[in-house]
Design an enzyme around this catalytic site. Sequence first.
Site, short mmCIF file in Angstrom:
data_model
loop_
_atom_site.label_atom_id
_atom_site.label_comp_id
_atom_site.label_asym_id
_atom_site.label_seq_id
_atom_site.Cartn_x
_atom_site.Cartn_y
_atom_site.Cartn_z
NE ARG A 42 6.52 -5.24 -2.09
CZ ARG A 42 6.20 -4.52 -3.08
NH1 ARG A 42 6.03 -4.67 -3.94
NH2 ARG A 42 6.21 -3.11 -2.44
NE ARG A 46 0.98 -7.16 -6.65
CZ ARG A 46 1.06 -5.85 -7.13
NH1 ARG A 46 0.34 -5.30 -7.72
NH2 ARG A 46 2.44 -5.31 -6.83
NE ARG A 55 -4.30 -7.19 -2.65
CZ ARG A 55 -5.21 -6.46 -3.44
NH1 ARG A 55 -6.59 -6.72 -3.07
NH2 ARG A 55 -4.77 -5.71 -4.22
CG ASP A 91 3.17 -1.20 2.07
OD1 ASP A 91 3.66 -1.90 1.22
OD2 ASP A 91 3.52 0.25 2.02
CE1 TYR A 169 5.63 5.42 -2.62
CE2 TYR A 169 7.35 5.03 -0.90
CZ TYR A 169 6.98 4.75 -2.15
OH TYR A 169 7.50 3.80 -2.99
O1 CP3 Z 1 7.10 -10.11 1.40
C1 CP3 Z 1 7.38 -9.19 1.63
O2 CP3 Z 1 8.61 -8.53 1.14
C2 CP3 Z 1 6.69 -8.32 2.84
C3 CP3 Z 1 5.71 -7.60 2.75
C4 CP3 Z 1 6.04 -6.10 2.09
C5 CP3 Z 1 5.09 -5.32 1.36
N1 CP3 Z 1 6.00 -4.11 0.87
C6 CP3 Z 1 4.02 -5.91 0.66
C7 CP3 Z 1 3.33 -5.24 -0.40
C8 CP3 Z 1 7.20 -5.28 2.12
C9 CP3 Z 1 8.43 -5.56 2.85
C10 CP3 Z 1 6.96 -3.98 1.56
C11 CP3 Z 1 7.72 -2.69 1.62
C12 CP3 Z 1 7.43 -1.75 0.66
N2 CP3 Z 1 6.48 -1.11 0.29
C13 CP3 Z 1 8.47 -0.88 0.17
C14 CP3 Z 1 9.96 -0.84 0.22
C15 CP3 Z 1 10.63 -2.12 -0.59
C16 CP3 Z 1 10.46 -1.83 -1.98
O3 CP3 Z 1 9.80 -2.64 -2.66
O4 CP3 Z 1 10.90 -0.70 -2.49
C17 CP3 Z 1 7.95 0.30 -0.30
C18 CP3 Z 1 8.24 1.38 -1.32
C19 CP3 Z 1 6.39 0.03 -0.07
C20 CP3 Z 1 5.14 1.01 -0.74
C21 CP3 Z 1 4.52 0.19 -1.39
N3 CP3 Z 1 3.55 -0.77 -1.27
C22 CP3 Z 1 4.44 0.54 -2.94
C23 CP3 Z 1 5.09 1.51 -3.79
C24 CP3 Z 1 3.32 -0.57 -3.41
C25 CP3 Z 1 2.80 -0.48 -4.96
C26 CP3 Z 1 3.59 -1.22 -5.81
C27 CP3 Z 1 3.08 -2.68 -6.07
O5 CP3 Z 1 4.02 -3.60 -5.98
O6 CP3 Z 1 1.94 -2.70 -6.03
C28 CP3 Z 1 2.86 -1.23 -2.39
C29 CP3 Z 1 1.80 -2.45 -2.33
C30 CP3 Z 1 2.21 -3.76 -1.84
N4 CP3 Z 1 3.03 -3.86 -0.63
C31 CP3 Z 1 2.21 -4.98 -2.09
C32 CP3 Z 1 2.44 -5.86 -1.39
C33 CP3 Z 1 2.44 -7.49 -1.44
C34 CP3 Z 1 1.19 -5.23 -3.40
C35 CP3 Z 1 -0.44 -4.99 -2.98
C36 CP3 Z 1 -1.39 -5.90 -3.84
O7 CP3 Z 1 -1.67 -7.00 -3.16
O8 CP3 Z 1 -2.04 -5.07 -4.55
#
Ligand code: CP3
Length: 364
Positions: A42, A46, A55, A91, A169
Amino acid sequence: MMTPVSAPDVDSSTTPNTHNVPYLCKPFMGESLERPPVWFMRQAGRYMEEYRAIRKKVSFLELCKDLDLATEVSLQPYKAFGMDAVIMFCDILIPPEAMGMELHFGDGGPKFAAPLNHVDDVKKLTVPNPADSMGFVMDLLGNLRKELASDPHTALIGFAGAPWTLATYMIEGGTSKNFTRLKGWMYDQPDALHMLLDKLTDTVIAYLNAQIDAGAQVVQLFDTWGGLLDEAGYREFVQPYAKRVMDNLNRSTSPAMYYINTAAHLTDAVLEIRPDGLSVDHRVPLTVMRERAAAMGMPNLVLQGNIDPIAMLAKPEKLKPIVEKLLVENQGQPHIFNVGHGFIPQTPTQNVQHVVDWVKAYGA
Ligand code: CP3
């Protein structure tokens, strides 16, 4: 596996030529480094002002699917802080969407409009051809490789969710606390769950191999919820599918890492997956994991991690000794510096810069 790993004491004339290999890939080729490569899960998101500005204009899913914006956001942390790798911005829930499930992202995280209920819902899911419904991901990787063409030091990382984590999920409909629906399937209709995991495995194999073809130099399989079950459950529902993914990836040029969270009770079963690299959360010391790996015949396994992402919020003078301890404990070992789980939005950018600088200065 990549080129066979050479023992550290062999004649240097026989060590692999890693001259033009991205820095992140060197530990996988047996090269002993002065300091570990550094990137963060990540690392785009944000906590960065530049990300929040984009965003404001587009939704998260629009951002993932817009080639120019996704390219820009993928590169933001690398340009701002100088990590050794760029991870494509996307994602893990994109493949389930491509399989036929309607997906939304709101303030509460991801939501599927119609979570899976029944084996008939599983039968309706397709195994997508990645070039069709997920072509935008491969376009993004190609575009990022072009952007990075003048910088062979920096690696491009692709990724996918592991079958089990994706299934959580798709059945729960979003993030969950007790996983009552998922466990309902596990206890009441395990055959339906296996059918789903099987379809997901085929989907993820094709998807990750397409990413490798499109230019991903390392791929990571995220099993965020892989530690949810006891060992018997892990060996039935999680491990065989993650292992089948690993065994079917084109790993000769692009090493593959497996990430698992809260899995201290599963160490041996996790190591049996035999990835090229294992990304470990902050609860298990890498030294402990390295000993187990050696005992199981994998003394050169690359270990990634594992700063507590919440430690990233500490005062710099408190964070520094934590970083140094990890560096010292893994000096000379195949190690990639990372967090144990993704950055949270409150992560101070100054600390991200400090950690990158401290790691890069180490051993210099
Ligand atoms: O920079 C990076 O690492 C690359 C991008 C990336 C995202 N999600 C962007 C994202 C990666 C590798 C992921 C993987 C991901 N997504 C996982 C596995 C890793 C982990 O964190 O456990 C999982 C479980 C998800 C599913 C997911 N996506 C969730 C549960 C959420 C909500 C939680 C949150 O942080 O808001 C997301 C949203 C998400 N994925 C965001 C980002 C940058 C936030 C979205 C936003 O801008 O509102």
